[in-house]
Design a protein around this motif. Structure first.
Motif, short mmCIF file in Angstrom:
data_model
loop_
_atom_site.label_atom_id
_atom_site.label_comp_id
_atom_site.label_asym_id
_atom_site.label_seq_id
_atom_site.Cartn_x
_atom_site.Cartn_y
_atom_site.Cartn_z
N UNK A 231 40.95 55.41 34.70
CA UNK A 231 41.18 54.19 35.48
C UNK A 231 40.40 53.04 34.87
N UNK A 232 40.87 51.82 34.99
CA UNK A 232 40.17 50.67 34.43
C UNK A 232 38.74 50.58 34.96
N UNK A 233 37.82 50.20 34.05
CA UNK A 233 36.41 50.13 34.43
C UNK A 233 36.06 48.79 35.06
N UNK A 234 36.86 47.75 34.83
CA UNK A 234 36.57 46.44 35.38
C UNK A 234 36.78 46.43 36.88
N UNK A 235 36.30 45.34 37.51
CA UNK A 235 36.46 45.22 38.96
C UNK A 235 37.94 45.11 39.31
N UNK A 236 38.37 45.75 40.38
CA UNK A 236 39.79 45.70 40.75
C UNK A 236 40.20 44.30 41.18
N UNK A 237 41.48 43.96 41.06
CA UNK A 237 41.95 42.63 41.46
C UNK A 237 41.86 42.44 42.96
N UNK A 238 41.82 41.19 43.38
CA UNK A 238 41.76 40.85 44.80
C UNK A 238 43.19 40.72 45.33
N UNK A 239 43.53 41.41 46.41
CA UNK A 239 44.89 41.29 46.96
C UNK A 239 45.19 39.85 47.37
N UNK A 240 46.30 39.29 46.91
CA UNK A 240 46.62 37.90 47.25
C UNK A 240 47.14 37.79 48.67
N UNK A 241 46.87 36.69 49.36
CA UNK A 241 47.44 36.48 50.70
C UNK A 241 48.93 36.17 50.59
N UNK A 242 49.63 36.35 51.68
CA UNK A 242 51.08 36.13 51.69
C UNK A 242 51.36 34.64 51.91
N UNK A 243 51.18 33.86 50.85
CA UNK A 243 51.53 32.45 50.88
C UNK A 243 52.91 32.30 50.26
N UNK A 244 53.84 31.74 50.99
CA UNK A 244 55.22 31.66 50.51
C UNK A 244 55.58 30.23 50.17
N UNK A 245 56.49 30.11 49.24
CA UNK A 245 57.01 28.80 48.86
C UNK A 245 57.92 28.26 49.95
N UNK A 246 57.92 26.95 50.09
CA UNK A 246 58.75 26.31 51.12
C UNK A 246 60.18 26.19 50.61
N UNK A 247 60.94 27.27 50.80
CA UNK A 247 62.32 27.33 50.35
C UNK A 247 63.21 27.77 51.50
N UNK A 248 64.43 27.28 51.50
CA UNK A 248 65.42 27.76 52.46
C UNK A 248 65.78 29.19 52.11
N UNK A 249 66.21 29.98 53.10
CA UNK A 249 66.51 31.39 52.83
C UNK A 249 67.50 31.61 51.69
N UNK A 250 68.53 30.79 51.60
CA UNK A 250 69.50 30.98 50.51
C UNK A 250 68.89 30.67 49.16
N UNK A 251 67.99 29.68 49.10
CA UNK A 251 67.28 29.40 47.86
C UNK A 251 66.34 30.55 47.49
N UNK A 252 65.67 31.11 48.50
CA UNK A 252 64.76 32.22 48.25
C UNK A 252 65.51 33.43 47.70
N UNK A 253 66.67 33.71 48.26
CA UNK A 253 67.47 34.83 47.78
C UNK A 253 67.83 34.65 46.31
N UNK A 254 68.17 33.42 45.94
CA UNK A 254 68.54 33.15 44.55
C UNK A 254 67.34 33.30 43.62
N UNK A 255 66.19 32.77 44.03
CA UNK A 255 64.99 32.89 43.20
C UNK A 255 64.61 34.35 43.02
N UNK A 256 64.67 35.12 44.08
CA UNK A 256 64.32 36.54 43.99
C UNK A 256 65.28 37.31 43.09
N UNK A 257 66.54 36.93 43.09
CA UNK A 257 67.51 37.59 42.21
C UNK A 257 67.20 37.31 40.74
#
Length: 371
Positions: free
Chosen positions: A63-89
Motif C-alpha cells: 500500500x502507498x506509504x504517503x498520507x492517504x487523500x482527503x475525501x472531497x465534500x459533495x460540492x456540485x456544479x450548478x447545472x440543470x439535470x439535462x446538462x448534468x446528464x450530458x456532462x456525465x456521459x
C-alpha cells in the motif's frame, strides 16, 4: 545463402569465447581451487538474492506509504439535470481491469454487528431505496470499501455518518439533508436490511470493484473529473481513487471491530441539521437578496448545510461603480492621528501625541498643553 553465412559468424564467435572462458575457468580452479569455489558460492548467493527481490517485486505492491487523500465534500456544479446528464456521459469509463473487491470479514461482537447492520441498512435504504437490488448492493459495497481504506473511518457507522455534524457537509447526503426524518416503509426497509446483512456476511457486488465514491447521474460534483469513473449502476455513477490509492493493495486497513450507537449518531445528525437550518430564515434571506442590486439566488448546493448561494450579474457591477464613495474618516469627529491612520494623510507638525488636537494659538515660548 549469404544470409545464413552472416548469421552463423556471430555464433562462431560466441563458441570461441565460451571455449576460452571454459579453459580459463579450468586453469583458475587448478591453480586457485579454494578462492575459485568461494567466489562461485558468493556469486550464486548474490544472484539468488537479486532473483528473490525481483520475484517478490513482481507480485502485489504494498500500500502507498504517503498520507492517504482527503475525501472531497459533495460540492456540485450548478447545472440543470439535462446538462448534468450530458456532462456525465462525456466522462469516459476508465480502461483496464476493474477487479472485484475482497469479501468483507466482520470481526466484532453481536452488539457491534447490530449497530453496523443498522447503519449500513440506513445507507442502503436512503441512498438507493428507489433502485433495484443491484443499486442497493452497489451502495453497500462502497460503504464497506471505505471501511477498509485508510482515507476513511474504520467502522461501518463511522463511514456512514462521517461529516454529518459539520457545516462543511456530510459524505452521504441522507445524513444531513433531513431524510432521516422520513419514516421508512416496512417492505423497503426489510429489503435493504437483507442486502446489508449479506454484505456484512461477505457477499460482494463485483461490478463496482473498489469504488469509494458515487453520485446520482443528474448532478456533477466538482471532483468527478479527478477520480476514475469505473462503473454505472442504475442512476448512480461510481468512482475509485486514481492511481495507487484506488488499487486493491490500498484496501489493507483492518476493520476496527467497534461500532458507535447508530441511534445516537442519527440523533446527532438530525440535531446538527436542525441547528444549521435554524440559522437561516428563508423569508428574511429572500428579502435581503431582493434589496441587493444584481443579486440572483441559486439552487441549494446539495450539501445539506443550508448555505445560501448568490450570483451577481452585470447590474451589480454597474451599481458598485456608480455608488458614491464617502471618506470613512469624515463621517465622524476624528483626531488628526486617526485621520492619518485611516487615510494616509500627513500628520500636522504640532499634533499632540495621544490624538488631542493642538489649540489654534499655542502659548508663546512653549509647546502645546499635553494630557
Amino acid at each position: 545463402m549469404q544470409q545464413l553465412v552472416t548469421i552463423s559468424r556471430p555464433a562462431d564467435g560466441l563458441k570461441r569465447t565460451a571455449a576460452q572462458l571454459k579453459l580459463r575457468a579450468r586453469q583458475l580452479l587448478r591453480d586457485y581451487p579454494r578462492e575459485t569455489i568461494g567466489a562461485g558460492v558468493l556469486s550464486l548467493t548474490i544472484a539468488g538474492a537479486i532473483g528473490g527481490a525481483a520475484i517478490s517485486g513482481s507480485g502485489n505492491q504494498p500500500a502507498p506509504a504517503a498520507a492517504p487523500p482527503v475525501p472531497p465534500p459533495l460540492l456540485v456544479r450548478q447545472l440543470a439535470p439535462d446538462q448534468a446528464l450530458e456532462v456525465n456521459r462525456e466522462i469516459p469509463l476508465v480502461k483496464g481491469p476493474n477487479p472485484a473487491a475482497a469479501a468483507f470479514v466482520f470481526k466484532g461482537d453481536s452488539s457491534a454487528r447490530r449497530q453496523a447492520l443498522d447503519c449500513l441498512t440506513s445507507a442502503v435504504y436512503y441512498e438507493a431505496g428507489s433502485q433495484d437490488d443491484d443499486g442497493e448492493r452497489a451502495v453497500a459495497q462502497v460503504v464497506l470499501n471505505r471501511v477498509r481504506h485508510p482515507a476513511f473511518p474504520g467502522s461501518v457507522c463511522g463511514v456512514v455518518y462521517q461529516g454529518s455534524t459539520r457545516p462543511t457537509g456530510c459524505q452521504f447526503t441522507f445524513t444531513c439533508d433531513g431524510s432521516l426524518l422520513r419514516q421508512p416503509d416496512a417492505e423497503g426497509w426489510k429489503r435493504a436490511r437483507g442486502i446489508a446483512e449479506a454484505a456484512l456476511s461477505g457477499s460482494v457486488y463485483s461490478p463496482v470493484g473498489y469504488a469509494t465514491h458515487y453520485h446520482a447521474d443528474y448532478v456533477v460534483p466538482y471532483w468527478a473529473s479527478t477520480l476514475a469513473k469505473n462503473a454505472i449502476v442504475g442512476a448512480h455513477i461510481f468512482y475509485r481513487w486514481a492511481g495507487a490509492w484506488g488499487r486493491p493493495t490500498a484496501f489493507v486497513k483492518a476493520y476496527s471491530g467497534h461500532e458507535a450507537s447508530a441511534s445516537a449518531l442519527r440523533s446527532a445528525a438530525l440535531a446538527a441539521e436542525a441547528t444549521f437550518a435554524s440559522q437561516v430564515q428563508p423569508g428574511s434571506v429572500a428579502e435581503a437578496i431582493e434589496d441587493i442590486p444584481g443579486a440572483e439566488p441559486l439552487k441549494p448546493s446539495m450539501r445539506g448545510d443550508k448555505r445560501v448561494a448568490i450570483r451577481f450579474n452585470l447590474t451589480a457591477r454597474k451599481a458598485s461603480d456608480e455608488a458614491v464613495h464617502e471618506d470613512y474618516a469624515k463621517k465622524f469627529e476624528a483626531s488628526d492621528n486617526l485621520k492619518f491612520a485611516l487615510g494616509g494623510d500627513t500628520v500636522a507638525e504640532n499634533q499632540a501625541p495621544l490624538g488631542k488636537s493642538a489649540p489654534a494659538n499655542p502659548p508663546a515660548g512653549g509647546a502645546a498643553n499635553q494630557r
